[in-house]
Design a protein around this motif. Structure first.
Motif, short mmCIF file in Angstrom:
data_model
loop_
_atom_site.label_atom_id
_atom_site.label_comp_id
_atom_site.label_asym_id
_atom_site.label_seq_id
_atom_site.Cartn_x
_atom_site.Cartn_y
_atom_site.Cartn_z
N TYR A 83 19.19 164.75 167.34
CA TYR A 83 18.89 163.32 167.58
C TYR A 83 20.10 162.42 167.54
N GLY A 84 21.27 162.96 167.33
CA GLY A 84 22.49 162.17 167.39
C GLY A 84 23.07 161.83 166.02
N TRP A 85 24.30 161.37 166.07
CA TRP A 85 25.04 161.13 164.84
C TRP A 85 24.42 160.04 163.97
N ARG A 86 23.70 159.08 164.57
CA ARG A 86 23.12 158.01 163.76
C ARG A 86 22.01 158.54 162.85
N VAL A 87 21.15 159.39 163.40
CA VAL A 87 20.11 160.03 162.58
C VAL A 87 20.78 160.90 161.52
N GLY A 88 21.79 161.63 161.94
CA GLY A 88 22.53 162.46 161.00
C GLY A 88 23.19 161.66 159.89
N LEU A 89 23.78 160.54 160.25
CA LEU A 89 24.46 159.71 159.25
C LEU A 89 23.48 159.11 158.25
N LEU A 90 22.36 158.61 158.73
CA LEU A 90 21.33 158.09 157.82
C LEU A 90 20.86 159.17 156.86
N THR A 91 20.62 160.36 157.39
CA THR A 91 20.19 161.49 156.57
C THR A 91 21.28 161.90 155.60
N ALA A 92 22.52 161.96 156.09
CA ALA A 92 23.65 162.41 155.28
C ALA A 92 23.91 161.51 154.09
N VAL A 93 23.74 160.22 154.26
CA VAL A 93 24.04 159.27 153.19
C VAL A 93 22.87 159.13 152.23
N ALA A 94 21.67 159.01 152.76
CA ALA A 94 20.51 158.75 151.89
C ALA A 94 20.09 159.97 151.07
N SER A 95 20.11 161.14 151.66
CA SER A 95 19.58 162.34 150.98
C SER A 95 20.27 162.64 149.64
N PRO A 96 21.60 162.68 149.59
CA PRO A 96 22.23 162.98 148.29
C PRO A 96 21.92 161.92 147.22
N PHE A 97 21.90 160.65 147.62
CA PHE A 97 21.60 159.59 146.65
C PHE A 97 20.17 159.71 146.13
N ILE A 98 19.23 159.95 147.02
CA ILE A 98 17.82 160.09 146.61
C ILE A 98 17.66 161.29 145.68
N ASN A 99 18.23 162.43 146.07
CA ASN A 99 18.14 163.62 145.24
C ASN A 99 18.76 163.39 143.87
N SER A 100 19.90 162.75 143.85
CA SER A 100 20.58 162.50 142.58
C SER A 100 19.76 161.55 141.69
N ALA A 101 19.23 160.49 142.29
CA ALA A 101 18.45 159.51 141.52
C ALA A 101 17.13 160.10 141.02
N TRP A 102 16.44 160.85 141.85
CA TRP A 102 15.12 161.37 141.50
C TRP A 102 15.17 162.63 140.65
N PHE A 103 16.14 163.51 140.93
CA PHE A 103 16.13 164.84 140.32
C PHE A 103 17.39 165.17 139.52
N GLY A 104 18.39 164.30 139.58
CA GLY A 104 19.62 164.56 138.86
C GLY A 104 20.54 165.58 139.51
N MET A 105 20.18 166.02 140.70
CA MET A 105 20.99 166.98 141.46
C MET A 105 21.12 166.46 142.88
N PRO A 106 22.29 166.30 143.38
CA PRO A 106 23.55 166.63 142.75
C PRO A 106 23.90 165.62 141.64
N VAL A 107 24.70 166.09 140.70
CA VAL A 107 25.13 165.21 139.62
C VAL A 107 26.01 164.11 140.22
#
Length: 170
Positions: free
Chosen positions: A60-84
């Motif tokens: 779907y292009g770099w914009r979809v990738g960029l949104l996914t790339a930035v939000a996913s690690p922050f959400i995982n870290s905030a909700w589950f503590g991983m990544p630290v």
């Protein structure tokens, strides 16, 4: 090697579909790492935070990738503590590189192949490892993906190829 031409997109930020697709790939980048983290060393071995960024950016292009790339690690870290939190800069660097390289490769070649997926994964990993080395100042830590994460890179190459080619047909 078989090369498949398929419908690839380059969604714009003004399109609602961009955010819908990014949300779906973010969900994948949240659920899949949780599954991998149920196994000892599952995160460092399988590198699950990158798979859906790769697929989203390629299809779907770099914009979809960029949104996914930035939000996913922050959400995982905030909700589950991983990544630290200390790992976030390196993971974000690699995720952003992955989104850009995958989006560019798909746009440039307008097809998917194992060789192209290999080029994307090696490209973001090599560049990201150099950046991680600069960030952390520790070469041994920076090359962790190459020491432990080869199964994850192979999953990105072959799994990413299969997901883009077969499962996302529209």
């Amino acid at each position: 090697m078989e090369t498949t031409t398929l419908k690839l997109y380059s969604l714009e930020y003004k399109e609602a579909k961009t955010y819908l697709m990014a949300a779906l790939f973010m969900a994948g980048n949240i659920v899949f790492p949780q599954l991998c983290h149920t196994v000892n060393m599952g995160g460092p071995t399988w590198l699950p935070i990158y798979l859906f960024t790769l697929v989203g950016a390629y299809k779907y292009g770099w914009r979809v990738g960029l949104l996914t790339a930035v939000a996913s690690p922050f959400i995982n870290s905030a909700w589950f503590g991983m990544p630290v939190p200390a790992s976030l800069p390196a993971i974000l660097l690699k995720s952003i590189l992955l989104a850009g390289i995958a989006g560019y490769t798909a746009h440039r070649f307008q097809k998917v192949s194992i060789v192209l997926m290999l080029a994307v994964v090696v490209g973001y990993q090599l560049t990201g490892t150099l950046g991680e080395w600069l960030l952390k100042g520790d070469f041994y830590l920076a090359v962790q993906d190459f020491r432990i994460g080869i199964p994850g890179m192979l999953l990105q190459i072959f799994g990413g190829y299969l997901l883009v080619k077969y499962l996302i047909r529209k």
